[in-house]
Design a protein around this motif. Structure first.
Motif, PDB file in Angstrom:
ATOM      1  N   ALA A 132       0.928  -1.270  -0.076  1.00 27.20           N
ATOM      2  CA  ALA A 132       0.079   0.066  -0.004  1.00 27.20           C
ATOM      3  C   ALA A 132       0.989   1.277   0.017  1.00 27.20           C
ATOM      4  CB  ALA A 132      -0.735   0.045   1.205  1.00 27.20           C
ATOM      5  N   PRO A 133       1.601   1.467  -1.227  1.00 28.23           N
ATOM      6  CA  PRO A 133       2.770   2.473  -1.166  1.00 28.23           C
ATOM      7  C   PRO A 133       2.274   3.804  -0.931  1.00 28.23           C
ATOM      8  CG  PRO A 133       2.195   1.748  -3.499  1.00 28.23           C
ATOM      9  CD  PRO A 133       1.525   0.828  -2.422  1.00 28.23           C
ATOM     10  N   GLU A 134       1.035   4.022  -0.899  1.00 26.05           N
ATOM     11  CA  GLU A 134       0.554   5.662  -1.255  1.00 26.05           C
ATOM     12  C   GLU A 134       0.019   5.596   0.643  1.00 26.05           C
ATOM     13  OE1 GLU A 134       0.978   7.613  -3.396  1.00 26.05           O
ATOM     14  OE2 GLU A 134       1.697   5.894  -4.576  1.00 26.05           O
ATOM     15  N   LEU A 135      -0.120   4.675   1.379  1.00 23.00           N
ATOM     16  CA  LEU A 135      -0.744   5.078   2.698  1.00 23.00           C
ATOM     17  C   LEU A 135       0.163   4.727   3.758  1.00 23.00           C
ATOM     18  CD1 LEU A 135      -3.793   2.523   2.562  1.00 23.00           C
ATOM     19  CD2 LEU A 135      -3.753   4.893   1.838  1.00 23.00           C
ATOM     20  N   PRO A 136       0.127   5.862   4.614  1.00 24.52           N
ATOM     21  CA  PRO A 136       1.157   5.977   5.793  1.00 24.52           C
ATOM     22  C   PRO A 136       0.883   4.509   6.510  1.00 24.52           C
ATOM     23  CG  PRO A 136      -0.111   8.055   5.711  1.00 24.52           C
ATOM     24  CD  PRO A 136      -0.756   6.908   4.447  1.00 24.52           C
ATOM     25  N   PHE A 137       2.177   4.196   7.141  1.00 24.75           N
ATOM     26  CA  PHE A 137       2.152   2.873   8.000  1.00 24.75           C
ATOM     27  C   PHE A 137       2.658   3.122   9.211  1.00 24.75           C
ATOM     28  CE2 PHE A 137       4.479  -0.662   9.480  1.00 24.75           C
ATOM     29  CZ  PHE A 137       3.520  -1.845   9.254  1.00 24.75           C
ATOM     30  N   PHE A 138       1.769   2.530  10.125  1.00 26.49           N
ATOM     31  CA  PHE A 138       1.929   2.589  11.652  1.00 26.49           C
ATOM     32  C   PHE A 138       2.067   1.330  12.122  1.00 26.49           C
ATOM     33  CE2 PHE A 138      -0.123   6.388  10.956  1.00 26.49           C
ATOM     34  CZ  PHE A 138       0.314   7.502  11.940  1.00 26.49           C
ATOM     35  N   TYR A 139       3.385   1.401  13.313  1.00 22.06           N
ATOM     36  CA  TYR A 139       3.502  -0.172  13.757  1.00 22.06           C
ATOM     37  C   TYR A 139       2.598   0.087  14.898  1.00 22.06           C
ATOM     38  CZ  TYR A 139       6.126  -3.087  17.237  1.00 22.06           C
ATOM     39  OH  TYR A 139       6.439  -4.055  17.890  1.00 22.06           O
ATOM     40  N   TYR A 140       1.891  -1.084  15.161  1.00 23.76           N
ATOM     41  CA  TYR A 140       1.119  -1.334  16.429  1.00 23.76           C
ATOM     42  C   TYR A 140       1.916  -2.048  17.477  1.00 23.76           C
ATOM     43  CZ  TYR A 140      -3.229  -2.871  18.908  1.00 23.76           C
ATOM     44  OH  TYR A 140      -4.161  -3.149  19.818  1.00 23.76           O
ATOM     45  N   ASN A 141       2.468  -1.295  18.168  1.00 24.19           N
ATOM     46  CA  ASN A 141       2.996  -1.821  19.429  1.00 24.19           C
ATOM     47  C   ASN A 141       2.235  -2.261  20.540  1.00 24.19           C
ATOM     48  OD1 ASN A 141       5.915  -2.493  20.981  1.00 24.19           O
ATOM     49  ND2 ASN A 141       5.144  -0.824  21.886  1.00 24.19           N
ATOM     50  N   MET A 142       2.184  -3.663  21.108  1.00 24.68           N
ATOM     51  CA  MET A 142       1.541  -4.060  21.922  1.00 24.68           C
ATOM     52  C   MET A 142       1.935  -5.435  22.482  1.00 24.68           C
ATOM     53  SD  MET A 142      -2.535  -4.665  22.356  1.00 24.68           S
ATOM     54  CE  MET A 142      -3.533  -4.613  24.122  1.00 24.68           C
ATOM     55  N   PRO A 143       3.202  -5.139  23.279  1.00 30.99           N
ATOM     56  CA  PRO A 143       3.724  -6.444  23.809  1.00 30.99           C
ATOM     57  C   PRO A 143       2.961  -7.235  25.000  1.00 30.99           C
ATOM     58  CG  PRO A 143       4.920  -4.187  24.673  1.00 30.99           C
ATOM     59  CD  PRO A 143       3.907  -3.889  23.608  1.00 30.99           C
ATOM     60  N   SER A 144       2.200  -6.831  25.603  1.00 25.46           N
ATOM     61  CA  SER A 144       1.146  -7.460  26.374  1.00 25.46           C
ATOM     62  C   SER A 144       0.508  -8.604  25.721  1.00 25.46           C
ATOM     63  CB  SER A 144       0.299  -6.541  27.219  1.00 25.46           C
ATOM     64  OG  SER A 144      -0.620  -6.032  26.293  1.00 25.46           O
ATOM     65  N   ILE A 145       0.220  -8.252  24.403  1.00 26.86           N
ATOM     66  CA  ILE A 145      -0.411  -9.249  23.544  1.00 26.86           C
ATOM     67  C   ILE A 145       0.344  -9.976  22.684  1.00 26.86           C
ATOM     68  CG2 ILE A 145      -2.291  -9.467  21.763  1.00 26.86           C
ATOM     69  CD1 ILE A 145      -3.452  -9.004  24.322  1.00 26.86           C
ATOM     70  N   THR A 146       1.207  -9.445  22.017  1.00 26.78           N
ATOM     71  CA  THR A 146       2.032  -9.913  21.054  1.00 26.78           C
ATOM     72  C   THR A 146       3.407 -10.787  21.647  1.00 26.78           C
ATOM     73  OG1 THR A 146       3.369  -8.216  20.790  1.00 26.78           O
ATOM     74  CG2 THR A 146       1.471  -8.416  19.306  1.00 26.78           C
ATOM     75  N   GLY A 147       3.768 -10.086  22.873  1.00 30.25           N
ATOM     76  CA  GLY A 147       4.954 -10.871  23.376  1.00 30.25           C
ATOM     77  C   GLY A 147       6.309 -10.513  22.827  1.00 30.25           C
ATOM     78  N   VAL A 148       6.244  -9.203  21.850  1.00 29.58           N
ATOM     79  CA  VAL A 148       7.130  -8.795  21.139  1.00 29.58           C
ATOM     80  C   VAL A 148       7.607  -7.516  21.875  1.00 29.58           C
ATOM     81  CG1 VAL A 148       8.044  -7.803  19.112  1.00 29.58           C
ATOM     82  CG2 VAL A 148       6.807  -9.888  19.039  1.00 29.58           C
ATOM     83  N   SER A 149       8.723  -7.398  22.550  1.00 29.04           N
ATOM     84  CA  SER A 149       9.329  -6.271  23.398  1.00 29.04           C
ATOM     85  C   SER A 149      10.428  -5.529  22.926  1.00 29.04           C
ATOM     86  CB  SER A 149       9.443  -6.715  24.930  1.00 29.04           C
ATOM     87  OG  SER A 149       8.205  -7.032  25.392  1.00 29.04           O
ATOM     88  N   LEU A 150      10.637  -5.765  21.488  1.00 28.83           N
ATOM     89  CA  LEU A 150      11.775  -5.040  20.867  1.00 28.83           C
ATOM     90  C   LEU A 150      11.900  -3.621  21.148  1.00 28.83           C
ATOM     91  CD1 LEU A 150      11.914  -7.034  17.605  1.00 28.83           C
ATOM     92  CD2 LEU A 150      13.330  -7.435  19.435  1.00 28.83           C
ATOM     93  N   PRO A 151      13.077  -2.897  21.126  1.00 28.65           N
ATOM     94  CA  PRO A 151      12.784  -1.623  21.478  1.00 28.65           C
ATOM     95  C   PRO A 151      12.312  -0.630  20.188  1.00 28.65           C
ATOM     96  CG  PRO A 151      15.295  -2.211  20.956  1.00 28.65           C
ATOM     97  CD  PRO A 151      14.244  -3.249  21.314  1.00 28.65           C
ATOM     98  N   VAL A 152      11.157   0.060  20.600  1.00 25.75           N
ATOM     99  CA  VAL A 152      10.338   0.681  19.547  1.00 25.75           C
ATOM    100  C   VAL A 152      11.137   1.832  18.858  1.00 25.75           C
ATOM    101  CG1 VAL A 152       8.078   1.952  19.050  1.00 25.75           C
ATOM    102  CG2 VAL A 152       8.316  -0.057  20.708  1.00 25.75           C
ATOM    103  N   HIS A 153      12.069   2.464  19.652  1.00 29.12           N
ATOM    104  CA  HIS A 153      12.513   3.722  18.965  1.00 29.12           C
ATOM    105  C   HIS A 153      13.601   3.023  17.998  1.00 29.12           C
ATOM    106  CE1 HIS A 153      14.686   2.547  22.441  1.00 29.12           C
ATOM    107  NE2 HIS A 153      15.811   3.308  22.035  1.00 29.12           N
ATOM    108  N   GLU A 154      14.253   2.168  18.208  1.00 35.34           N
ATOM    109  CA  GLU A 154      15.208   1.424  17.356  1.00 35.34           C
ATOM    110  C   GLU A 154      14.518   0.893  16.250  1.00 35.34           C
ATOM    111  OE1 GLU A 154      17.738  -1.350  19.272  1.00 35.34           O
ATOM    112  OE2 GLU A 154      18.161  -0.050  20.808  1.00 35.34           O
ATOM    113  N   PHE A 155      13.440   0.495  16.329  1.00 40.68           N
ATOM    114  CA  PHE A 155      12.595   0.017  15.038  1.00 40.68           C
ATOM    115  C   PHE A 155      12.144   0.986  14.211  1.00 40.68           C
ATOM    116  CE2 PHE A 155       8.451  -0.095  13.252  1.00 40.68           C
ATOM    117  CZ  PHE A 155       8.718  -1.184  12.156  1.00 40.68           C
ATOM    118  N   LEU A 156      11.761   2.200  14.966  1.00 35.91           N
ATOM    119  CA  LEU A 156      11.280   3.477  14.017  1.00 35.91           C
ATOM    120  C   LEU A 156      12.619   3.987  13.329  1.00 35.91           C
ATOM    121  CD1 LEU A 156       9.246   5.417  16.551  1.00 35.91           C
ATOM    122  CD2 LEU A 156       8.260   3.918  14.376  1.00 35.91           C
ATOM    123  N   ALA A 157      13.701   4.047  13.718  1.00 38.54           N
ATOM    124  CA  ALA A 157      14.988   4.655  13.209  1.00 38.54           C
ATOM    125  C   ALA A 157      15.395   3.588  12.006  1.00 38.54           C
ATOM    126  CB  ALA A 157      16.016   4.607  14.248  1.00 38.54           C
TER     127      ALA A 157
END
Length: 306
Positions: A132-157
């Protein structure tokens, strides 16, 4: 500074279902009217946690996305959650969201086979956003559900290098230090959406301009009261309004949290979204009555009154 893509309150709708737990897409136009009538909601974040996304089929999610984009009629923005466990499915949902006129897309990390590094998470999302190259993309960070706790600021960068449409993060976590790291990254390059309703006051104090929440479906006036009080510099009033929200969320948690209890609350607020799909347990008439009794001790009905 550029104008934010998302600011103010964005509701996370529930997926309307019939009593047999089939999807009731015909209820979405009336749901959209219900959202628009609140007056202070700027958008909807559909097929997320509240929308029971991982319990839905691909075809159901597509039908829901199309129904919401049609029903919005330009009155508010539609953000489609396209996340899941299968990357090809996510790619398909992203392309579909773009084709039906969604304003933005978002995706949570896969929570069964989990990414082990920021690089892996970027690699998972890259083709999803590209679909969807014309649409802004947001990462939905919810570690309590996904169990994924990677550093979000590092992901954004790191993510911005491979995902040019990466616009920010729906930050559904209570790590306010990490939230601020995301907000301050590259002089505010990314939008950070507050994701836990009950800490909106703290999220706005940290610098969030927008927020996504399930309780915004039925009591957005309380949260708008928090925003208005902060805007006017009345912190005592903001705290008072925040306590109203916390009292209601406390009842919510007692009855299964945002998705299960949220549908109970919606029924009591005057819009019946039906039951949740298993394995989320149904609500009995006894529990419904008990929930009403508990909510009568809060300001719930004051803010849901038509």
């Amino acid at each position: 500074m550029k104008e934010p893509l998302l600011q103010g309150l964005i509701a996370a709708p529930f997926t309307p279902m019939n009593e047999d737990c089939t999807i009731k897409t015909e209820a979405i136009p009336a749901y959209a009217d219900f959202i628009a009538a609140k007056g202070c909601l700027k958008g909807v974040f559909i097929c997320g946690t509240s929308g029971e996304s991982v319990s839905l089929t691909l075809e159901e999610r597509k039908n829901i996305a199309e129904a919401w984009t049609n029903a919005a009629k330009g009155r508010f923005k539609v953000i489609v959650h396209v996340g899941g466990m299968s990357q090809p499915d996510c790619v398909e949902l992203a392309a579909h969201a773009a084709s039906v006129g969604a304003d933005m897309i978002a995706a949570m990390a896969p929570g069964f086979f989990k990414p082990a590094s920021v690089k892996d998470l970027v690699g998972f999302f890259k083709p999803v956003a590209a679909a969807a190259p014309e649409l802004p993309f947001f990462y939905y960070n919810m570690p309590s559900i996904t169990g994924v706790s990677l550093p979000v600021h590092e992901f954004l960068a790191e993510g911005k290098k491979d995902i040019p449409t990466l616009a920010g993060v729906k930050f559904t976590h209570n790590n306010l230090m990490e939230m601020q790291q995301c907000i301050n990254l590259n002089d505010g390059e990314f939008e950070v959406l507050n994701g836990f309703d009950e800490i909106l006051l703290a999220g706005v104090a940290c610098g969030c301009k927008g927020a996504v929440g399930s309780t915004y479906n039925y009591i957005p006036g309380i949260y708008q009261g928090i925003l208005d009080a902060i805007e006017s510099g009345n912190l005592d009033e903001a705290r008072r309004m925040s306590k109203k929200a916390v009292d209601i969320v406390d009842v919510l948690v007692k009855h299964g949290g945002g998705t299960r209890a949220g549908k109970i609350f919606m029924k009591l607020a005057g819009f019946d979204c039906g039951p949740c799909r298993l394995p989320i347990a149904p609500c009995s008439e006894t529990e419904l009555a008990k929930t009403r009794e508990e909510l009568e001790k809060t300001d719930f009905f004051k803010y849901t009154a038509v």
